[in-house]
Motif scaffolding. Structure first.
Motif, short mmCIF file in Angstrom:
data_model
loop_
_atom_site.label_atom_id
_atom_site.label_comp_id
_atom_site.label_asym_id
_atom_site.label_seq_id
_atom_site.Cartn_x
_atom_site.Cartn_y
_atom_site.Cartn_z
N ALA A 115 129.34 37.82 -65.04
CA ALA A 115 129.37 36.54 -64.35
C ALA A 115 130.72 36.32 -63.69
N PHE A 119 131.25 36.05 -59.76
CA PHE A 119 131.82 34.80 -59.26
C PHE A 119 132.96 35.09 -58.30
N GLY A 129 126.23 34.59 -61.82
CA GLY A 129 127.64 34.58 -61.45
C GLY A 129 127.84 34.36 -59.96
N LEU A 159 127.31 30.97 -58.56
CA LEU A 159 128.38 30.01 -58.81
C LEU A 159 129.52 30.15 -57.81
N ALA A 171 130.55 27.38 -55.52
CA ALA A 171 131.19 26.15 -56.00
C ALA A 171 132.67 26.11 -55.72
N GLN A 172 133.20 27.17 -55.13
CA GLN A 172 134.62 27.12 -54.83
C GLN A 172 134.90 26.17 -53.68
N TRP A 179 125.46 24.61 -58.28
CA TRP A 179 126.27 25.33 -59.25
C TRP A 179 126.00 24.95 -60.69
N LEU A 180 125.47 23.79 -60.96
CA LEU A 180 125.22 23.45 -62.36
C LEU A 180 124.16 24.32 -63.03
N GLY A 197 125.43 27.88 -64.03
CA GLY A 197 126.46 27.79 -65.04
C GLY A 197 125.90 27.40 -66.39
#
Lengths: 318, 304, 608
Positions: free
Chosen positions: B236, B240, B253, B256, B259-260, B272-273, B276
């Motif tokens: 992950a 990511f 991964g 997500l 989400a940056q 993103w939730l 994660g």
């Protein structure tokens, strides 16, 4: 004790060699010409100069020779030139090291400051509701991916509650640069420390439980000393020793975690540089970071071991 | 010669015996395991998840790779229960397929680690001497190396691909297992049945694999479980950062990764939730499971 | 009871805390610079001094005017020093993603960093937003009828920042140094057309007669061949101060203070006050600038590499201008109160389709089909550009300027497409029809290689092409080997990368002559990576480039453009559009950073 320290340092040598071997191998596996990293970009390059460089860095030699040449250069501090910023890699990385050390130390301190007392409390009040909650939280802390936790923390504390800054190490034009710096440090350090808290908490808890059950504790209590006194002066010191080992064991993980946390929080340390290098396909910098990072971890482990030796009377006087 | 006493007391004893049933190790294990309710729940959850992951082609409502250029980053609707990502792909389908990839990578990487670790541990513990010394030095190196840093570097260099990720995570995760297996082997080596085998003239390899290995399985299983959790987290993290499995192949991964962006983080939680939370849930379950397994399989607690 | 026993641990922990705090204190960022003294306001100058061309960035093609013949003479209005500004002068702060690691006036990579040399240094002529050559340090010039002699009359009364007078000698020294091997100039390819330059470079001559100072205010440049490109490269050559630069040995130049510490003096509107390589650069106004004293007294450009951090600094008002933001943050950025978005155009992206004329299997039916105009047109018709723009901008097609035409007063221009050209609007049916005509086999697989990595937009393209029967396999090529794979080896069927790297359109077309294929040893400046070969086209472009007369080259350019609009050697997808954000304190009308502009007229920028 000196013998112990020397022995520990000797054992570190194969580790160091292992690190350099892996880094060198990885560097050669990278796409592109390894020589291109060794060229000083500010100098005009011509065909003959390239040839000379190829000879100097042994590009036409077998792999083991290249490794030794590379090692020789690395020891001199020459790790090549970064593709992205066109500066010597060593210089670029060294600038970033203090930031990473700050973050890692702060995270360690936070983890200790929270983990140990909570672990002690947990042990002294075993099977209470709080104990169960803390144990569950400890599990949770090691299960959440660090980056997800970081994103969530930014979401809650920075974006929604506006308590902490989202990124960076400083605010341009801040009035009190020192406190501004600390302010920026809190969130990333806490996030980085959370995972370690779980480890310290559980360790402290089990260690204290073990100590509490021991004979000398019963003796001390029988002598009439208060529980608390007994615990702190006799029991805890014994836990402390192995705690140092646990700290030492968590350092590699802490450094590795710092890489990701630095990236998410744009904390300008070594880790952020490494990830940025990956995105920019700046292999020389990436390899340099891996090398220097690993060496830093090695040094910290060594320091921790020395600290352990200093603290443990059995080793100190052997 | 006494005939079976069919007095009330004896009858009671016999019945009791029958009721208690043979307390085989398997049944004892199950009984202790069941006591950890969380672990049981975790096991059920994991089984459900694995079935869903395997049945992904059937369960997923849409093609996880199908791009819809007009429906980027849409919030959840009946058509797309978890919304769409920034290429218009259905998030729910990607989540389900992502389970397949993330779990598979975790399993394979952990298997590699366990295999290497077991072999090294066995050899080290049983053969001793020089072999032990050098293998343990190797283990030291791998243990002290900040693995995440090296893994990141290697995968970045080798190129992001699912196989590289499995391989690299696998070959750096065996140190703990090796130590564990070695410790167990060392203690087992002195046991009588091993000495007996040697007297009979069995070869070292045979002894290692046929006699010692079966007795070491318990801690290996426990360690393997935790290794799977670690591998899933590692994959992950890599994905990511963008150097693990790359899109369009979905893994939790790399989902997500989006989400940056501050915008996504702040106003598009459906992006993103879910991934994660899934990672957290799975790893948490595996950790509970592993903890319970450790208790249940621990020979020292045999008589509890 | 706790005190004595636990003291060692307590001390250890305290020490650690202290050390880390100390480390924190030591790694402080530099304090914000103190505000500069109030500057005198001045009347705006009448000269236009717009964008200089940047080498890797494509520039605009010559405008069909009589620009080269004579230049309009424009004298600057005399600067009027009026009463000193009452309020404390403010500093304008820019935040950039990167900062140059050295400022080498002879080897400045193009792009955003040329702007620092525009702020601080002058050049003989400039290129304005309409692609016209306008005066700068030279107030007028003449070109001989045969196109071989350029005579520049320099503006009188210009001084360097340190007070020394600017003369023709500075120009001569600058050009001579460019032609010096040890300096490592990156403009040498263009400048070697100057008489004696190549020989001087190779050490065969000790003097360059091609550039001569006729008197203190007149410079004569002689070229060996009439060349339309040469004149348009003059704006790229900032003039260096002879009295400083000639004192440095050419071989030592790259390590000199002029490069690493501070290029000073210059003749531009701003003086470089402090330069920290890879970190920041600070300017202060030059009150004696010939175009009028700048309105803003101090400028700071600092590096903030992380785009989110940059954005937040802008939101908080800590930074006045940022040069773009990630497409994903579009919604957030547009909602910032007081922020003024200024659209700007960047590089042009395209899909390059390989002609594979040098491949071993070039006569395979697949490659034969790929070479037909029908295939390429089908490719263009198959792509839903709107959808592609939507995805490649993350849902904000506003950020993409779709360009699928070849002529806009040139490939690199700003403005409308030539209406007579085919834009190949999305038409699946047409694509399928064309493919059927050439007998395209859907089983053929094309190698689609992207620079660095493939994106969601590439996957979208793959799916769009699949719908018409073109089967494409995606692959990312690491930048370190990109040139080798594509340019040198031609290992691709389709690749996506931007256009660029030439002075103007003629130069660009000239690249695609038959056989002009990159080879790192024998032809490192050959760029025909698609292995294009059309003898007619070759003839036309060779004729065009050897003429300095627009009446000759312009019709040729138009013809060549029509050929390419039919053949589609590459399919242009977009001109990268991005938004520069100007903060609420700045008067956005004065900052020239919009379409066609690039940080020009810096002396006219002002706060509200």
């Amino acid at each position: 004790m000196t013998k112990y320290i020397i022995r520990r340092m000797l054992i570190s040598i194969p580790v160091l060699i292992g690190i350099t071997l892996i880094t060198f191998m990885a560097y050669n596996l990278a796409p592109g010409d390894p020589i291109s990293a060794m060229i000083d970009p500010s100098l005009p390059m011509s065909g003959e100069m390239m040839q000379k460089l190829r000879q100097e860095y042994g590009l036409d030699q077998p792999l083991p020779v290249r490794y030794l040449i590379w090692l020789r250069e690395a020891v001199k501090g020459n790790l090549g030139y970064s593709f992205a910023s066109r500066r010597p890699v060593g210089q670029v990385i060294l600038e970033r090291v203090p930031a990473t050390i700050q973050l890692t130390l702060a995270a360690l301190l936070i983890a200790l400051a929270l983990g140990i007392p909570l672990g002690v409390y947990s042990a002294l009040h075993q099977y209470s509701k709080l104990d169960y909650v803390l144990t569950f939280l400890a599990f949770f802390a090691v299960s959440v991916p660090a980056f997800f936790f970081a994103l969530g923390a930014i979401y809650i504390f920075s974006l929604r509650l506006d308590l902490f800054p989202t990124h960076g190490m400083s605010t341009p034009g801040a009035e009190y640069p020192f406190w501004d710096h600390i302010y920026h440090l809190i969130l990333p350090a806490t996030v980085l420390g959370i995972e370690r808290i779980a480890g310290f908490l559980r360790y402290t808890r089990s260690s204290v439980l073990e100590v509490l059950g021991q004979d000398f504790m019963t003796t001390a209590r029988a002598k009439g000393l208060r529980n608390k006194t007994v615990f702190w002066t006799h029991g805890f010191r014994n836990s402390l020793l192995t705690l140092i080992t646990i700290i030492a064991l968590s350092i590699p993980g802490l450094f590795g975690g710092a890489f990701i946390i630095e990236w998410i929080f744009a904390w300008p340390g070594m880790g952020q540089l490494a990830i940025a290098s990956i995105n920019a396909r700046d292999y020389p910098t990436l390899m340099g970071t891996a090398l220097i990072g690993s060496i830093l971890v090695l040094i910290s482990s060594l320091l921790a071991d020395i600290l352990y030796a200093a603290a443990d009377p059995r080793i100190r006087y052997s | 010669m006494t005939t079976p006493d069919t007095s009330a007391a004896d009858h009671h004893t016999l019945e009791d015996q029958r009721r208690r049933r043979a307390a085989t190790p398997g049944r004892r294990f199950l009984r202790r395991f069941m006591r950890h309710r969380l672990a049981v729940a975790s096991a059920i959850l994991l089984i459900v998840l694995i079935i869903t992951a395997i049945a992904a082609p059937i369960v997923a409502p849409h093609d996880p790779l199908a791009i819809d250029a007009r429906a980027l980053r849409k919030p959840p609707t009946p058509a797309h229960l978890l919304g769409t990502d920034d290429a218009g792909r259905d998030m729910l389908s990607r989540l389900i397929w992502g389970a397949q990839i993330s779990l598979a990578v975790g399993l394979v990487a952990a298997s590699i680690s366990v295999t290497i670790g077991t072999l090294i541990g066995l050899a080290s513990g049983f053969l001793g001497g020089k072999v032990d010394f050098w293998l343990m030095r190797l283990t030291d190196v791998v243990m002290t190396i900040p693995t995440l840093i090296i893994i990141i570097s290697l995968v970045a260099v080798l190129g992001p691909s699912i196989y590289n990720v499995m391989l690299v995570i696998g070959i750096f995760g065996w140190a703990g297992i090796a130590r564990l297996v070695r410790a167990e082997t060392l203690s087992l080596r002195e046991r009588d049945f091993v000495t007996a085998s040697r007297c009979v003239g069995a070869a070292s390899r045979r002894i290692m694999f046929r006699h010692i290995l079966p007795n070491v399985t318990a801690p290996i299983i426990v360690a393997g479980t935790f290794a799977i959790a670690g591998a899933i987290l590692a994959e992950a993290s890599l994905s990511f950062l963008g150097i693990g499995v790359r899109p369009p192949t979905p893994t939790w991964g790399n989902m997500l990764n989006r989400a940056q962006s501050l915008t996504v983080l702040e106003s598009m939680p459906w992006l993103w939730l879910p991934p994660g939370l899934m990672i957290t849930l799975v790893v948490l379950s595996i950790n509970f499971l592993g903890d319970a397994l450790r208790d249940a399989l621990d020979p020292r607690l045999l008589n509890k | 009871m706790r005190t004595s026993r636990n003291r060692p641990e307590f001390i250890a922990v305290s020490l650690i805390v202290l050390i880390s705090l100390l480390l924190g204190a030591c790694a402080q960022p530099a304090p914000a610079p103190a505000p500069a003294a109030p500057a005198a306001t001045a009347a705006p100058a009448a000269t236009a001094a717009p964008a200089a061309t940047k080498a890797p960035e494509p520039t605009k093609a010559p405008e069909p005017t009589k620009a080269p013949a004579t230049a309009p003479t424009k004298a600057p209005e005399p600067t009027k020093a009026s009463a000193a500004a009452p309020a404390a002068a403010k500093q304008m702060i820019f935040a950039s993603a990167a900062m140059p690691t050295s400022l080498n006036i002879f080897n400045m990579p193009g792009g955003q960093w040329m702007r620092y040399f525009r702020f601080a240094f002058g050049r003989l002529t400039n290129l304005d937003v309409n692609n016209k050559i306008v005066p700068d340090l030279a107030e007028s010039w003449t070109i001989s009828p045969d196109g071989l002699t350029y005579t520049f009359k320099l503006r009188p009364g210009v001084t360097w920042h340190d007070g020394q007078p600017f003369t023709a000698k500075d120009v001569v020294t600058t050009f001579t140094l460019h032609c010096t091997k040890d300096i490592g100039s990156n403009r040498i390819q263009v400048l070697k057309n100057i008489v004696d330059c190549q020989d001087y470079y190779d050490g065969k001559k000790t003097e360059m007669t091609g550039v001569k100072a006729i008197d203190a205010n007149t410079v004569e440049i002689k070229v060996a061949k009439s060349d339309a490109v040469f004149f348009y490269s003059i704006p790229d050559i900032p003039i260096a101060p002879d009295h400083v630069v000639s004192k440095i040995k050419p071989a030592d130049f790259v390590k000199s203070d002029f490069v690493l510490k501070r290029p000073y003096p210059g003749t531009g509107p701003y003086i470089i006050k402090e330069y920290k390589p890879d970190d920041s650069i600070e300017f202060e106004a030059n009150p004696k600038y010939f175009g009028g004293a700048p309105k803003i007294s101090s400028i700071l450009d600092k590096k903030i590499p992380d785009p989110n951090t940059r954005l937040i600094a802008f939101e908080k008002g800590e930074v006045d201008i940022i040069d773009g933001f990630p497409a994903a943050e579009y919604d957030r950025v547009m909602k910032i109160p007081g922020a003024q978005p200024v659209p700007a155009l960047g590089t042009i992206g395209a899909w390059w389709i390989n002609y594979a004329t040098d491949k071993a299997n070039k006569d395979d039916p697949k490659y034969k089909a790929m070479r037909t105009p029908e295939f390429r047109q089908a490719f263009a018709y198959a792509i839903d550009m709107q959808g592609w723009a939507n995805i490649s901008s993350g849902g904000h097609p506003d950020m993409v300027n779709l360009r699928n035409c070849y002529w806009v007063s040139g490939i690199f221009g700003v403005g409308e497409c030539d209406k007579s050209l085919n834009t190949y609007a999305y038409n699946e049916a047409k694509a399928k029809e064309l493919l059927k005509k050439i007998g395209w086999d859907p089983k053929w697989e094309l190698d689609y290689a992207a620079h660095t990595a493939t994106t969601a937009a590439d996957e979208a393209v793959q799916q769009m092409l699949a719908k018409v029967g073109i089967n494409v396999k995606l692959r990312g090529i690491d930048p370190a080997v990109y040139i080798d794979e594509t340019y040198q080896k031609g290992n691709f069927d389709i690749t996506t990368i931007g256009l660029g790297g030439t002075a103007n359109m003629i130069d660009f077309y000239y690249r695609f002559r038959c056989g002009n294929i990159y080879n790192k040893d024998t032809c490192p400046n050959c760029y025909n990576m698609i292995r294009y070969c059309n003898p007619e086209f070759d003839k036309m472009v060779t004729e065009a480039i050897n003429s300095a007369d627009p009446k000759v080259y312009e019709p040729l350019m138009a013809k060549m453009t029509k050929v390419w609009n039919d053949e589609l050697p590459f399919v242009i997808n977009s001109q990268n559009k991005y938004f520069r954000m100007v903060g609420p304190k700045v008067d956005a009308k004065t900052v020239k950073i919009g379409l066609g502009y690039n940080w020009e007229d810096i002396h006219l920028w002002a706060f509200k």
